[in-house]
Structures are given as structure tokens and as C-alpha cells.
Design a protein around this motif. Structure first.
Motif, PDB file in Angstrom:
ATOM      1  N   PRO A   1       0.836  -1.204   0.000  1.00  9.85           N
ATOM      2  CA  PRO A   1       0.000   0.000   0.000  1.00  9.85           C
ATOM      3  C   PRO A   1       0.872   1.255   0.000  1.00  9.85           C
ATOM      4  N   VAL A   2       0.425   2.256  -0.751  1.00  6.44           N
ATOM      5  CA  VAL A   2       1.117   3.541  -0.817  1.00  6.44           C
ATOM      6  C   VAL A   2       0.048   4.625  -0.693  1.00  6.44           C
ATOM      7  N   TRP A   3       0.318   5.623   0.141  1.00  3.86           N
ATOM      8  CA  TRP A   3      -0.594   6.753   0.283  1.00  3.86           C
ATOM      9  C   TRP A   3       0.120   7.994  -0.221  1.00  3.86           C
ATOM     10  N   SER A   4      -0.560   8.723  -1.124  1.00  4.07           N
ATOM     11  CA  SER A   4       0.063   9.877  -1.774  1.00  4.07           C
ATOM     12  C   SER A   4      -0.841  11.102  -1.745  1.00  4.07           C
ATOM     13  N   HIS A   5      -0.210  12.246  -1.807  1.00  2.00           N
ATOM     14  CA  HIS A   5      -0.886  13.529  -1.993  1.00  2.00           C
ATOM     15  C   HIS A   5       0.213  14.496  -2.423  1.00  2.00           C
ATOM     16  N   GLY A   6       0.265  14.796  -3.719  1.00  2.00           N
ATOM     17  CA  GLY A   6       1.329  15.647  -4.234  1.00  2.00           C
ATOM     18  C   GLY A   6       2.670  14.940  -4.235  1.00  2.00           C
ATOM     19  N   GLY A   7       2.658  13.649  -4.165  1.00  2.00           N
ATOM     20  CA  GLY A   7       3.846  12.804  -4.026  1.00  2.00           C
ATOM     21  C   GLY A   7       3.574  11.776  -2.937  1.00  2.00           C
ATOM     22  N   ILE A   8       4.468  10.829  -2.811  1.00  2.00           N
ATOM     23  CA  ILE A   8       4.264   9.773  -1.818  1.00  2.00           C
ATOM     24  C   ILE A   8       4.379  10.334  -0.403  1.00  2.00           C
ATOM     25  N   ILE A   9       3.363  10.038   0.410  1.00  2.00           N
ATOM     26  CA  ILE A   9       3.419  10.354   1.841  1.00  2.00           C
ATOM     27  C   ILE A   9       4.167   9.215   2.536  1.00  2.00           C
ATOM     28  N   CYS A  10       3.603   8.001   2.398  1.00  3.83           N
ATOM     29  CA  CYS A  10       4.219   6.856   3.047  1.00  3.83           C
ATOM     30  C   CYS A  10       3.765   5.559   2.394  1.00  3.83           C
ATOM     31  N   THR A  11       4.519   4.508   2.684  1.00  4.60           N
ATOM     32  CA  THR A  11       4.155   3.156   2.269  1.00  4.60           C
ATOM     33  C   THR A  11       3.861   2.354   3.529  1.00  4.60           C
TER      34      THR A  11
ATOM     35  N   GLN B   1       9.714  11.241   2.503  1.00  2.00           N
ATOM     36  CA  GLN B   1      10.528  12.424   2.796  1.00  2.00           C
ATOM     37  C   GLN B   1      10.697  12.598   4.312  1.00  2.00           C
ATOM     38  N   GLY B   2      10.727  11.489   5.023  1.00  2.00           N
ATOM     39  CA  GLY B   2      10.744  11.526   6.487  1.00  2.00           C
ATOM     40  C   GLY B   2      11.869  12.325   7.100  1.00  2.00           C
ATOM     41  N   ALA B   3      13.042  12.312   6.474  1.00  2.00           N
ATOM     42  CA  ALA B   3      14.181  13.039   7.041  1.00  2.00           C
ATOM     43  C   ALA B   3      13.942  14.544   7.068  1.00  2.00           C
ATOM     44  N   ALA B   4      13.042  15.025   6.218  1.00  2.00           N
ATOM     45  CA  ALA B   4      12.746  16.460   6.154  1.00  2.00           C
ATOM     46  C   ALA B   4      11.609  16.861   7.092  1.00  2.00           C
ATOM     47  N   LEU B   5      11.023  15.891   7.791  1.00  2.00           N
ATOM     48  CA  LEU B   5       9.881  16.181   8.658  1.00  2.00           C
ATOM     49  C   LEU B   5      10.325  16.390  10.095  1.00  2.00           C
ATOM     50  N   ASP B   6       9.618  17.296  10.767  1.00  2.00           N
ATOM     51  CA  ASP B   6       9.825  17.510  12.189  1.00  2.00           C
ATOM     52  C   ASP B   6       9.094  16.382  12.913  1.00  2.00           C
ATOM     53  N   ASP B   7       9.721  15.735  13.848  1.00  2.00           N
ATOM     54  CA  ASP B   7       9.124  14.602  14.564  1.00  2.00           C
ATOM     55  C   ASP B   7       9.233  14.830  16.065  1.00  2.00           C
ATOM     56  N   PRO B   8       8.486  15.835  16.585  1.00  2.00           N
ATOM     57  CA  PRO B   8       8.631  16.180  18.000  1.00  2.00           C
ATOM     58  C   PRO B   8       8.247  15.047  18.946  1.00  2.00           C
TER      59      PRO B   8
ATOM     60  N   ILE C   1       1.642  13.009   9.267  1.00  2.00           N
ATOM     61  CA  ILE C   1       1.035  12.831   7.942  1.00  2.00           C
ATOM     62  C   ILE C   1       0.706  14.192   7.332  1.00  2.00           C
ATOM     63  N   CYS C   2       0.105  15.073   8.123  1.00  2.00           N
ATOM     64  CA  CYS C   2      -0.233  16.421   7.632  1.00  2.00           C
ATOM     65  C   CYS C   2       1.029  17.174   7.230  1.00  2.00           C
ATOM     66  N   GLU C   3       2.087  17.019   8.008  1.00  2.00           N
ATOM     67  CA  GLU C   3       3.346  17.690   7.694  1.00  2.00           C
ATOM     68  C   GLU C   3       3.926  17.156   6.375  1.00  2.00           C
ATOM     69  N   ALA C   4       3.809  15.841   6.157  1.00  2.00           N
ATOM     70  CA  ALA C   4       4.296  15.238   4.912  1.00  2.00           C
ATOM     71  C   ALA C   4       3.508  15.766   3.711  1.00  2.00           C
ATOM     72  N   VAL C   5       2.195  15.917   3.874  1.00  2.00           N
ATOM     73  CA  VAL C   5       1.360  16.462   2.798  1.00  2.00           C
ATOM     74  C   VAL C   5       1.777  17.899   2.502  1.00  2.00           C
ATOM     75  N   THR C   6       1.982  18.681   3.544  1.00  2.00           N
ATOM     76  CA  THR C   6       2.407  20.084   3.368  1.00  2.00           C
ATOM     77  C   THR C   6       3.721  20.145   2.627  1.00  2.00           C
ATOM     78  N   LEU C   7       4.657  19.292   2.986  1.00  2.00           N
ATOM     79  CA  LEU C   7       5.957  19.253   2.315  1.00  2.00           C
ATOM     80  C   LEU C   7       5.785  18.882   0.826  1.00  2.00           C
ATOM     81  N   ASN C   8       4.950  17.901   0.565  1.00  2.00           N
ATOM     82  CA  ASN C   8       4.729  17.444  -0.824  1.00  2.00           C
ATOM     83  C   ASN C   8       4.034  18.503  -1.686  1.00  2.00           C
TER      84      ASN C   8
END
Length: 126
Positions: A52-62, A76-83, A116-123
Motif C-alpha cells: 500500500p502507498v498513500w500519496s498527496h502531491g507525491g508519496i506520503i508513506c508506504t 521524505q521523512g528526514a525532512a519532517l519535524d518529529d517532536p 502525515i499532515c506535515e508530509a502532505v504540506t511538504l509534498n
């Protein structure tokens, strides 16, 4: 004879994967799928690399399933903030990051949705 893969939608293939995992892994993948859809109602479900792959403007995650874990790999996990410190796998790569979920672990739904929202924003940002 069943449908060929080309006739089966990605969402149906994901349904089939969840059903085939007839233990805690199927339940976890189903729950993760629901959280992804709640976090991003415009998410597109795809089927790539037999997963399974979930995308929005590019791949979010598998979403991958293994014998003792379910893994969400963020493209693009390395570019995400993970507090909340959800990333616990693939930490040495330059791009991807992953979260391994094991049987009986608590799921931080709020932090996962934020990621997930942050990944969508990045994409979707230019």
C-alpha cells in the motif's frame, strides 16, 4: 478466476492485504490506513512495490507488513519535524524515515496524524 491486478483498484488490493493479515498486523494496518485518511481526506491510495502507498502531491508513506511488525515508511521523512519521536527505523538514510509498529504497542494517533499532515504540506509546497 479472480480479477487481474490491472482490474483491481489499489484500494481493493489494500483491503485484500489487510484481510490476508489475519492477526494483529491486519488490525494495525487497517487502523493506520484509517488515521492516514482522517489526517488527509484527499489522500490517494496506490499499490506499488507490492505494498500500500498513500500519496498527496507525491508519496506520503508506504505500509509494509513483516512477520513481527508493520512499518510505515515516509518518503521524505528526514525532512519532517518529529517532536513526538515516532520515527524508530531507517534513521540513517538521507531521505526516508520509518516507524515500526509491534504487537501490543500504543499508537500515538495525534502525533501520527500531525506527521502525515506535515508530509502532505511538504509534498504540496513549492
Amino acid at each position: 478466476m479472480g480479477k487481474s491486478q490491472s482490474e483491481t483498484s489499489p484500494s481493493q488490493l489494500i483491503d485484500e492485504r489487510i484481510a490476508a493479515l489475519d492477526d494483529w498486523r491486519g488490525e494495525m494496518l487497517s487502523k493506520l490506513r484509517t488515521l492516514i485518511k482522517q489526517a488527509d481526506p484527499e489522500v490517494v491510495e496506490e499499490w506499488k512495490w507490492k505494498n500500500p502507498v498513500w500519496s498527496h502531491g507525491g508519496i506520503i508513506c508506504t505500509g509494509e507488513s513483516y512477520k513481527n511488525k508493520v512499518k510505515l515508511t515516509f518518503a521524505q521523512g528526514a525532512a519532517l519535524d518529529d517532536p513526538a519521536g515516532l520515527f524508530n527505523s531507517s534513521l540513517n538514510g538521507n531521505t526516508r524515515r520509518a516507524i515500526d509498529f509491534h504487537e501490543g504497542e500504543e499508537l500515538d494517533e495525534k502525533a501520527l496524524k500531525a506527521l502525515i499532515c506535515e508530509a502532505v504540506t511538504l509534498n504540496t509546497s513549492d
